[in-house]
Design an enzyme around this catalytic site. Structure first.
Site, PDB file in Angstrom:
ATOM      1  N   LYS A   1     -23.764 -34.934  65.661  1.00 24.81           N
ATOM      2  CA  LYS A   1     -23.316 -35.998  64.773  1.00 24.81           C
ATOM      3  C   LYS A   1     -22.474 -36.993  65.557  1.00 24.81           C
ATOM      4  O   LYS A   1     -21.923 -36.660  66.591  1.00 24.81           O
ATOM      5  CB  LYS A   1     -22.482 -35.404  63.638  1.00 24.81           C
ATOM      6  CG  LYS A   1     -23.324 -34.532  62.706  1.00 24.81           C
ATOM      7  CD  LYS A   1     -22.598 -34.199  61.449  1.00 24.81           C
ATOM      8  CE  LYS A   1     -23.536 -33.529  60.460  1.00 24.81           C
ATOM      9  NZ  LYS A   1     -24.585 -34.398  59.956  1.00 24.81           N
TER      10      LYS A   1
ATOM     11  N   LYS B   1     -42.272 -34.624  57.422  1.00 26.30           N
ATOM     12  CA  LYS B   1     -42.319 -35.954  58.058  1.00 26.30           C
ATOM     13  C   LYS B   1     -43.714 -36.203  58.602  1.00 26.30           C
ATOM     14  O   LYS B   1     -44.333 -35.326  59.198  1.00 26.30           O
ATOM     15  CB  LYS B   1     -41.289 -36.046  59.183  1.00 26.30           C
ATOM     16  CG  LYS B   1     -39.858 -36.110  58.659  1.00 26.30           C
ATOM     17  CD  LYS B   1     -38.890 -36.242  59.807  1.00 26.30           C
ATOM     18  CE  LYS B   1     -37.440 -36.150  59.348  1.00 26.30           C
ATOM     19  NZ  LYS B   1     -36.982 -37.248  58.541  1.00 26.30           N
TER      20      LYS B   1
ATOM     21  N   ARG C   1     -26.017 -27.976  34.088  1.00 25.21           N
ATOM     22  CA  ARG C   1     -24.972 -27.563  33.148  1.00 25.21           C
ATOM     23  C   ARG C   1     -24.496 -28.687  32.245  1.00 25.21           C
ATOM     24  O   ARG C   1     -24.074 -28.467  31.122  1.00 25.21           O
ATOM     25  CB  ARG C   1     -23.773 -27.029  33.934  1.00 25.21           C
ATOM     26  CG  ARG C   1     -23.847 -25.549  34.143  1.00 25.21           C
ATOM     27  CD  ARG C   1     -22.586 -25.018  34.728  1.00 25.21           C
ATOM     28  NE  ARG C   1     -22.171 -25.796  35.900  1.00 25.21           N
ATOM     29  CZ  ARG C   1     -21.230 -25.427  36.738  1.00 25.21           C
ATOM     30  NH1 ARG C   1     -20.595 -24.295  36.532  1.00 25.21           N
ATOM     31  NH2 ARG C   1     -20.897 -26.146  37.778  1.00 25.21           N
TER      32      ARG C   1
ATOM     33  N   LYS D   1     -32.569 -25.619  51.638  1.00 24.25           N
ATOM     34  CA  LYS D   1     -31.700 -25.082  52.682  1.00 24.25           C
ATOM     35  C   LYS D   1     -30.254 -25.142  52.181  1.00 24.25           C
ATOM     36  O   LYS D   1     -29.982 -25.955  51.310  1.00 24.25           O
ATOM     37  CB  LYS D   1     -31.880 -25.848  53.982  1.00 24.25           C
ATOM     38  CG  LYS D   1     -31.077 -27.144  54.097  1.00 24.25           C
ATOM     39  CD  LYS D   1     -31.117 -27.672  55.499  1.00 24.25           C
ATOM     40  CE  LYS D   1     -29.853 -28.414  55.819  1.00 24.25           C
ATOM     41  NZ  LYS D   1     -29.809 -29.081  57.084  1.00 24.25           N
TER      42      LYS D   1
ATOM     43  N   HIS E   1     -34.394 -26.893  61.482  1.00 24.63           N
ATOM     44  CA  HIS E   1     -35.192 -28.086  61.809  1.00 24.63           C
ATOM     45  C   HIS E   1     -35.688 -28.086  63.251  1.00 24.63           C
ATOM     46  O   HIS E   1     -36.875 -28.294  63.515  1.00 24.63           O
ATOM     47  CB  HIS E   1     -34.379 -29.363  61.585  1.00 24.63           C
ATOM     48  CG  HIS E   1     -33.807 -29.476  60.206  1.00 24.63           C
ATOM     49  ND1 HIS E   1     -34.519 -29.161  59.085  1.00 24.63           N
ATOM     50  CD2 HIS E   1     -32.597 -29.889  59.774  1.00 24.63           C
ATOM     51  CE1 HIS E   1     -33.771 -29.363  58.016  1.00 24.63           C
ATOM     52  NE2 HIS E   1     -32.598 -29.800  58.411  1.00 24.63           N
TER      53      HIS E   1
ATOM     54  N   ASP F   1     -26.861 -25.418  60.890  1.00 28.33           N
ATOM     55  CA  ASP F   1     -27.302 -26.513  60.012  1.00 28.33           C
ATOM     56  C   ASP F   1     -28.561 -27.205  60.529  1.00 28.33           C
ATOM     57  O   ASP F   1     -29.352 -27.717  59.744  1.00 28.33           O
ATOM     58  CB  ASP F   1     -26.157 -27.535  59.887  1.00 28.33           C
ATOM     59  CG  ASP F   1     -26.425 -28.561  58.805  1.00 28.33           C
ATOM     60  OD1 ASP F   1     -26.746 -28.138  57.675  1.00 28.33           O
ATOM     61  OD2 ASP F   1     -26.327 -29.780  59.078  1.00 28.33           O
TER      62      ASP F   1
ATOM     63  N   HIS G   1     -37.304 -30.130  55.193  1.00 28.58           N
ATOM     64  CA  HIS G   1     -37.893 -31.458  55.003  1.00 28.58           C
ATOM     65  C   HIS G   1     -38.404 -32.070  56.308  1.00 28.58           C
ATOM     66  O   HIS G   1     -39.218 -32.980  56.288  1.00 28.58           O
ATOM     67  CB  HIS G   1     -36.940 -32.402  54.258  1.00 28.58           C
ATOM     68  CG  HIS G   1     -35.759 -32.826  55.063  1.00 28.58           C
ATOM     69  ND1 HIS G   1     -34.601 -32.106  55.114  1.00 28.58           N
ATOM     70  CD2 HIS G   1     -35.573 -33.894  55.861  1.00 28.58           C
ATOM     71  CE1 HIS G   1     -33.752 -32.715  55.901  1.00 28.58           C
ATOM     72  NE2 HIS G   1     -34.305 -33.808  56.384  1.00 28.58           N
TER      73      HIS G   1
HETATM   74  P1  NAD Z   1     -24.667 -31.004  43.889  1.00 31.17           P
HETATM   75  O1  NAD Z   1     -23.369 -30.253  43.872  1.00 31.17           O
HETATM   76  O2  NAD Z   1     -24.639 -32.479  43.968  1.00 31.17           O
HETATM   77  O3  NAD Z   1     -25.491 -30.630  42.574  1.00 31.17           O
HETATM   78  C1  NAD Z   1     -25.590 -29.313  42.112  1.00 31.17           C
HETATM   79  C2  NAD Z   1     -26.401 -29.297  40.829  1.00 31.17           C
HETATM   80  O4  NAD Z   1     -26.440 -27.951  40.383  1.00 31.17           O
HETATM   81  C3  NAD Z   1     -25.815 -30.111  39.676  1.00 31.17           C
HETATM   82  O5  NAD Z   1     -26.884 -30.678  38.938  1.00 31.17           O
HETATM   83  C4  NAD Z   1     -25.121 -29.058  38.825  1.00 31.17           C
HETATM   84  O6  NAD Z   1     -25.060 -29.391  37.445  1.00 31.17           O
HETATM   85  C5  NAD Z   1     -26.047 -27.898  39.010  1.00 31.17           C
HETATM   86  N1  NAD Z   1     -25.375 -26.623  38.753  1.00 31.17           N
HETATM   87  C6  NAD Z   1     -24.276 -26.125  39.377  1.00 31.17           C
HETATM   88  N2  NAD Z   1     -23.967 -24.918  38.836  1.00 31.17           N
HETATM   89  C7  NAD Z   1     -24.891 -24.668  37.877  1.00 31.17           C
HETATM   90  C8  NAD Z   1     -25.113 -23.597  36.975  1.00 31.17           C
HETATM   91  N3  NAD Z   1     -24.308 -22.528  36.935  1.00 31.17           N
HETATM   92  N4  NAD Z   1     -26.169 -23.688  36.154  1.00 31.17           N
HETATM   93  C9  NAD Z   1     -27.007 -24.744  36.179  1.00 31.17           C
HETATM   94  N5  NAD Z   1     -26.847 -25.795  36.997  1.00 31.17           N
HETATM   95  C10 NAD Z   1     -25.796 -25.750  37.828  1.00 31.17           C
HETATM   96  O7  NAD Z   1     -25.516 -30.345  45.061  1.00 31.17           O
HETATM   97  P2  NAD Z   1     -26.741 -31.024  45.877  1.00 31.17           P
HETATM   98  O8  NAD Z   1     -26.172 -31.807  46.998  1.00 31.17           O
HETATM   99  O9  NAD Z   1     -27.655 -31.696  44.928  1.00 31.17           O
HETATM  100  O10 NAD Z   1     -27.422 -29.746  46.544  1.00 31.17           O
HETATM  101  C11 NAD Z   1     -28.236 -28.842  45.826  1.00 31.17           C
HETATM  102  C12 NAD Z   1     -28.833 -27.835  46.817  1.00 31.17           C
HETATM  103  O11 NAD Z   1     -29.639 -28.517  47.748  1.00 31.17           O
HETATM  104  C13 NAD Z   1     -27.773 -27.087  47.644  1.00 31.17           C
HETATM  105  O12 NAD Z   1     -28.247 -25.788  47.917  1.00 31.17           O
HETATM  106  C14 NAD Z   1     -27.724 -27.869  48.943  1.00 31.17           C
HETATM  107  O13 NAD Z   1     -27.321 -27.066  50.038  1.00 31.17           O
HETATM  108  C15 NAD Z   1     -29.192 -28.266  49.078  1.00 31.17           C
HETATM  109  N6  NAD Z   1     -29.398 -29.468  49.880  1.00 31.17           N
HETATM  110  C16 NAD Z   1     -28.821 -30.646  49.528  1.00 31.17           C
HETATM  111  C17 NAD Z   1     -29.059 -31.784  50.294  1.00 31.17           C
HETATM  112  C18 NAD Z   1     -28.475 -33.123  49.935  1.00 31.17           C
HETATM  113  O14 NAD Z   1     -28.792 -34.094  50.634  1.00 31.17           O
HETATM  114  N7  NAD Z   1     -27.682 -33.238  48.894  1.00 31.17           N
HETATM  115  C19 NAD Z   1     -29.888 -31.695  51.423  1.00 31.17           C
HETATM  116  C20 NAD Z   1     -30.483 -30.483  51.737  1.00 31.17           C
HETATM  117  C21 NAD Z   1     -30.225 -29.384  50.955  1.00 31.17           C
END
Ligand code: NAD
Length: 488
Positions: free
Chosen positions: A335, A182, A51, A148, A240, A235, A178
């Site tokens: 944790k 591994k 966005r 996930k 996993h 979670d 993920h």
């Molecule tokens: P985040 O909140 O840091 O990032 C979200 C991203 O989505 C941002 O780039 C934001 O701009 C974009 N976004 C949000 N609403 C939007 C919209 N309406 N249109 C377009 N883009 C939009 O989240 P994250 O931590 O990067 O996680 C993303 C996904 O990955 C989630 O489903 C989360 O559960 C999963 N996930 C994250 C991690 C992690 O380590 N961060 C690990 C496993 C899974």
């Protein structure tokens, strides 16, 4: 040993959520490392989509910073980073709006593999899938990657599967876990199915029990809101640990082919017995003694003084089939535990009769598969303790630490995301969860969580830095067994 890197064909990868935490910490650094290794070709395009407003130059700066911060010292020279950045582009898109899509269409190249990485919350998966389709972006050679959590329970997982299935075939959907990327997890299959030594013993006749431990030292950190509505069962265990259990327990597939492997994993999940309430222990961590500010209790960390969500779970599982009937699987994850350690221990039975008399003690072979840290495999064998003084026996490790065994390339086994993203681009689904697998795992998990809710169960407290609640020891001591230590 020099590893053979097979370059993938030029591709277009669109990262929805390209400015998010996951993109920054995992996806972009992984792509850079594959570029450095020669696997990602210079003609490939990586297009961040989110966005926020960014120029291409501005997004490249964001990517460069992410790589510098999260490449674990594995970066190559500055020139290579600059070359990599020429592959990067950006488009501002709101998943729920129409702006930006035609710009994205113009950036894509026909006739090459195309992947849409949904690195956004699951609430946006449907919007994205629909707009990709209606804007004509989905080709036969397109695939989507979803992160996930895949659902919160069986009902939401089914609905998510149906939403994606409305726009993409199952063969185009890559559900990431993920853990499956591994190196050691894949080695588990190589060890089981590439050697004659283990498979004949891999059953309840020779295996006493199996322990799977995924221990973290970190607390919930900044994920408190999400975690408190989820807990360790959803979670970690449903995905996993369940995947690890499947790889350990499955029958040999006829070939190493995505559906053959996933069919066998699914059979394991379907053969799981329901878990009895007294075969599960839930825990919640306390603040760290003497350092409560830096390490608050779980309830303080999630800002919910009455939370009954578990940050720890240990359970005894049984698989009703010919191979495993009578061999329990003990799983635990949590944790703020004593060490960061993901380990599988296959504990074999003792020899049926000891010819060495009672002084020799009791001994059992243990195959230890370490996922992290120091990935490797150790087999403990029983030998004579050196020196005079009779026949005393001692268990010693036959150790294969990959970094030692494989030389310089082994020092840096590719991160799971490196492997998985390249598999997506190659079109190999073996290490991704199929829709029916995810639903079967939820079908097994849901009654456990519903049982806790119906009985109003409250998790047992445990000390930060410990091995979890004492009650978890009972799970094994009742069966005259003991958990292996949680060691770094
Ligand atoms: P985040 O909140 O840091 O990032 C979200 C991203 O989505 C941002 O780039 C934001 O701009 C974009 N976004 C949000 N609403 C939007 C919209 N309406 N249109 C377009 N883009 C939009 O989240 P994250 O931590 O990067 O996680 C993303 C996904 O990955 C989630 O489903 C989360 O559960 C999963 N996930 C994250 C991690 C992690 O380590 N961060 C690990 C496993 C899974």
């Amino acid at each position: 040993m020099v590893s053979r890197v097979i370059p993938v064909d030029p591709f277009d990868l669109i990262i929805f959520g390209g400015t998010g935490d996951l993109a920054r910490r995992k996806i972009l650094p992984a792509l850079f490392r594959r570029y450095c290794s020669g696997q990602m070709p210079a003609e490939a395009r990586i297009i961040g989509a989110a966005r926020a407003e960014h120029s291409t130059a501005g997004y490249r700066e964001f990517v460069a910073e992410a790589i510098t911060e999260f490449s674990d010292g594995r970066s190559c020279d500055d020139g290579t980073l600059d070359e990599f950045l020429t592959c990067i582009d950006y488009v501002q898109i709101d998943a729920r709006g129409e702006g930006g899509w035609s710009e994205l269409v113009n950036k894509l190249t026909q006739d090459r593999a195309r992947a849409f990485y949904f690195s956004v919350g699951p609430g946006l998966f449907g919007d994205l899938a629909e707009r990709i389709r209606t804007h004509g972006l989905a080709t036969d050679n397109s695939r989507i990657v979803v992160e996930k959590p895949f659902g919160h329970d069986l009902e939401t997982a089914r609905s998510l599967n149906a939403t994606l299935a409305a726009h993409f075939k199952e063969s185009q959907i890559y559900r990431i876990d993920h853990y499956l990327g591994k190196e050691t997890v894949q080695n588990l299959m190589a060890v089981r199915f590439g050697n004659v030594l283990f498979e004949p013993l891999w059953n309840s006749q020779y295996v006493d029990h199996i322990q799977i431990t995924v221990a973290e030292t970190v607390g919930v950190g900044g994920r408190g809101d999400y975690y408190d509505s989820s807990g360790a069962m959803r979670d970690m265990v449903q995905n996993h640990l369940m995947q690890l259990l499947c790889l350990i327990a499955m029958e040999p597939p006829a070939k190493f082919d995505p559906d053959a492997v996933r069919d066998e994993k699914l059979k394991v999940i379907r053969a799981l017995e329901p878990v009895l309430p007294y075969h599960i222990v839930r825990g919640q961590y306390d603040a760290q003694q003497g350092d409560t500010d830096a390490h608050p209790s779980y309830r303080e960390a999630v800002d919910n003084p009455r939370s009954t969500t578990e940050s720890y779970v240990a359970l005894k599982m049984e698989i009703s089939n010919w191979r495993w009937s009578g061999t329990p699987f003990y799983l635990r994850t949590g944790k703020r535990l004593a060490a960061q350690s993901s380990v599988i221990n296959v504990v074999f039975k003792e020899a049926p009769h000891s010819i060495f008399g009672p002084d020799a003690g009791r001994h059992a072979n243990v195959l230890t598969i370490r996922l992290q840290p120091n990935d490797g495999i150790t087999l403990r064998v029983t030998i004579k303790e050196p020196g005079p003084g009779g026949m005393r026996l001692v268990d010693v490790p036959l150790d294969m630490t990959f970094a030692d065994a494989l030389g310089p390339e082994g020092e840096y086994p590719p991160d799971a995301y490196e492997r998985l993203i390249m598999d997506v681009m190659r079109g190999d689904q073996t290490l991704f969860m199929r829709g029916d697998e995810v639903e079967a795992a939820w079908a097994w998990t849901d009654p456990i969580i519903e049982g806790w809710e119906t009985r109003g169960e409250v998790p047992k407290p445990y000390a930060s830095g410990s091995a979890g609640p004492d009650e978890a020891n009972l799970l094994l001591s009742r069966d005259k067994r003991k958990w292996k230590g949680i060691n770094p």
